[in-house]
Design an enzyme around this catalytic site. Structure first.
Site, PDB file in Angstrom:
ATOM      1  N   THR A 109       0.714  -1.096  -0.053  1.00  0.00           N
ATOM      2  CA  THR A 109       0.032   0.060  -0.063  1.00  0.00           C
ATOM      3  C   THR A 109       0.814   1.334   0.021  1.00  0.00           C
ATOM      4  O   THR A 109       0.457   2.346   0.226  1.00  0.00           O
ATOM      5  CB  THR A 109      -0.970  -0.094   1.117  1.00  0.00           C
ATOM      6  OG1 THR A 109      -0.154  -0.390   2.473  1.00  0.00           O
ATOM      7  CG2 THR A 109      -1.839  -0.791   0.940  1.00  0.00           C
ATOM      8  N   HIS A 116      35.206   5.555 -25.709  1.00  0.00           N
ATOM      9  CA  HIS A 116      35.517   6.893 -26.021  1.00  0.00           C
ATOM     10  C   HIS A 116      34.920   7.645 -27.040  1.00  0.00           C
ATOM     11  O   HIS A 116      34.995   7.183 -28.174  1.00  0.00           O
ATOM     12  CB  HIS A 116      37.130   6.989 -26.087  1.00  0.00           C
ATOM     13  CG  HIS A 116      37.572   8.302 -26.186  1.00  0.00           C
ATOM     14  ND1 HIS A 116      37.482   9.201 -24.983  1.00  0.00           N
ATOM     15  CD2 HIS A 116      37.756   9.258 -27.106  1.00  0.00           C
ATOM     16  CE1 HIS A 116      38.092  10.494 -25.281  1.00  0.00           C
ATOM     17  NE2 HIS A 116      38.264  10.234 -26.656  1.00  0.00           N
TER      18      HIS A 116
END
Ligand code: NAI
Length: 477
Positions: free
Chosen positions: A155, A456
């Site tokens: 809940t 890279h």
């Protein structure tokens, strides 16, 4: 009221599993259980599925963070790229509509997933009337009871209200839900709490033009984070225009005309300031309201959370609990992982959550993300550590993006090199932290990260460099 993924409902319908709550914990548990062949229902009182996260939390706030960042970028940074724009203005109604459309699409998507997996949505407020009996009070006032072999309580939580000193009025004294639907940019927004919600929602309205003052009881922003992260974020956000009042505690808020007077103690002095809105963001509390826990004799812990063992079992047979209602961080992905594990355990499999490897993200700009322990936690445990840190200012991709604030900090065990803490302040930290979480899951070392090839030019190279720096051999600094 039952929206069926299976056959027509009847009064004596029996389920293998009823999940109470359709947030990220509950709906994931329901889908996983259905995948494993359990006849599953999920009770949800909101008119849409997805819980706080999809309706009034993670998703709408991230939609507004994205939009407000775009607005700020066009206004303040785009000219650096040699792009000239003029006549930039805010269409707040469209920005809010975009957010609402995203929410609508995603909540409908969960409904579709329920249909696909044959999970029955029981619409209404769920409460225990017996250990294996869940009553659902529908919005039309009718109530029906369903039998379940197992029940999962999922809940969630709700914002903490400081009722005695600053009760919510949804107009001047607001919570995180109200902060998502302001129809006008407040001139002065005061935020109580420099935690996750305070900094995220403060960022949204700051970028859209508000003056933002943050009142924080602790002596730093993002108090549970690594000290270096907190210090960096305070500096960066102050540069962006945030005003922080630390060691300051809210003591009252009074509406005066069209403004609200915010009263607080600051370093031993009583002070006040006027604001258009005050956002109370001092944490969330588990939602156990009218759940009928007394009907099954399930007592809450002193901290208000539902007690569970390592298999999410409450002390009551066949009643389980996951997510924000049990101990631990209140994060959507932690609830999802627990939901999946609980469903697997109920289905007789071996579900498990590795709490050491749960990432934590704050969606400010730059973003903040971490996994594992802070340097302070390592120290308090007496651990001998080696630390590597690498700045985004020394990373080519970050330079090209024009996003050079922040760093990656990696903490490793001095003897074994095993990763203990992984912290990022920087662009796309929310995505980069996945590498840290996986490294933790695999029980990785700093050397593992340092040896892994990183494309890279990418932001992820900062991780490799920080890992190299643990061994004092970073290349680019
Ligand atoms: P928080 O626990 O992150 O921060 C609350 C802050 O309020 C703390 O720094 C605390 O020292 C301060 N505070 C408490 N009482 C105060 C008072 N009277 N005066 C001044 N300062 C006071 O809670 P927050 O930001 O409300 O978030 C609630 C939960 O929601 C968090 O547990 C978080 O995990 C979750 N959340 C996660 C997000 C994410 O993952 N990006 C986004 C939003 C919420």
């Amino acid at each position: 009221m039952a929206v069926e993924g299976t056959s027509n409902p009847s009064d004596n319908i029996q389920f293998d599993l009823i999940v109470i709550g359709a947030g990220p914990g509950g709906y994931v548990a329901a889908i996983r259980a259905a995948q494993l062949g359990l006849k599953t229902a999920c009770v949800e009182s909101r008119g849409t599925l997805g819980g706080t996260c999809l309706n009034v939390g993670c998703i709408p706030s991230k939609a507004l963070l994205q939009s407000s960042e775009a607005f700020s970028e066009v206004q303040n940074k785009i000219s650096e790229h040699g792009i000239k724009v003029s006549g930039v203005s805010l269409d707040l109604a469209q920005m809010l509509k975009r957010k609402d459309d995203i929410v609508k699409g995603l909540t409908k998507g969960v409904e579709g997933l329920f249909k696909k997996n044959k999970v029955t949505w029981l619409q209404g407020h769920g409460r225990f009337v017996g250990k294996n009996q869940v009553a659902v009070d529908a919005p039309d006032g009718t109530s029906k009871s369903y039998h379940a072999k197992n029940v999962i309580i999922a809940t969630g939580s709700e914002p903490i209200e400081l009722k005695a000193i600053a009760p919510f009025d949804q107009k001047f004294i607001i919570n995180s839900t109200d902060a998502l639907v302001l129809d006008k940019v407040p001139e002065h927004l005061v935020v109580i709490g420099a935690g996750v919600i305070g900094l995220e929602m403060g960022s949204v309205w700051k970028r859209l033009g508000s003056k933002v003052t943050v009142i924080e009881a602790a002596d730093k922003v993002l108090p549970p984070m690594d000290g270096a992260v907190s210090a960096a974020m305070q500096k960066i956000l102050t540069k962006q225009g945030f005003e922080f009042l630390l060691n300051a505690k809210l003591t009252g808020a009074k509406v005066e005309g069209k403004q609200v007077k915010v009263i607080f103690d600051h370093e031993g002095q009583k002070k006040d300031l006027m604001a258009d809105k005050v956002l109370i963001a001092v944490g969330r509390r588990p939602n156990t309201y009218k759940l009928g826990l007394e009907a099954i004799g399930l007592a809450l812990q002193p901290n208000g959370r539902v007690p569970v063992d390592s298999h999410f079992r409450t002390p009551i047979d066949n009643v389980y609990a996951i997510g924000d209602v049990i101990d631990g961080v209140m994060l959507a992905h932690k609830a999802e992982d627990e939901g999946m594990a609980a469903a697997e355990i109920i289905a007789g499999k071996s579900g498990h959550v590795n709490y050491e490897a749960i990432p934590n993200v704050v969606y400010t700009w730059p973003e903040v993300a971490s996994v594992g322990m802070t340097e302070e936690q390592c120290k308090s445990k007496g651990l001998d550590v080696r630390i590597g840190q690498f700045p985004f200012a020394a990373n080519g991709r970050a330079k090209c993006l024009g996003q050079t604030d922040g760093f990656v900090k990696i903490i490793a065990d001095a003897k074994t090199d095993r990763l203990l803490g992984f912290h990022i302040v920087g662009p796309n930290a929310s995505e980069l932290i996945a590498e840290g979480a996986i490294a933790f899951e695999f029980g990785g070392s700093a050397e593992d990260l340092a040896r892994s090839s990183h494309a890279h030019p990418t932001l992820a190279e900062t991780i490799k460099e920080a890992a190299l720096s643990v061994d004092k051999r970073a290349i680019h600094i």
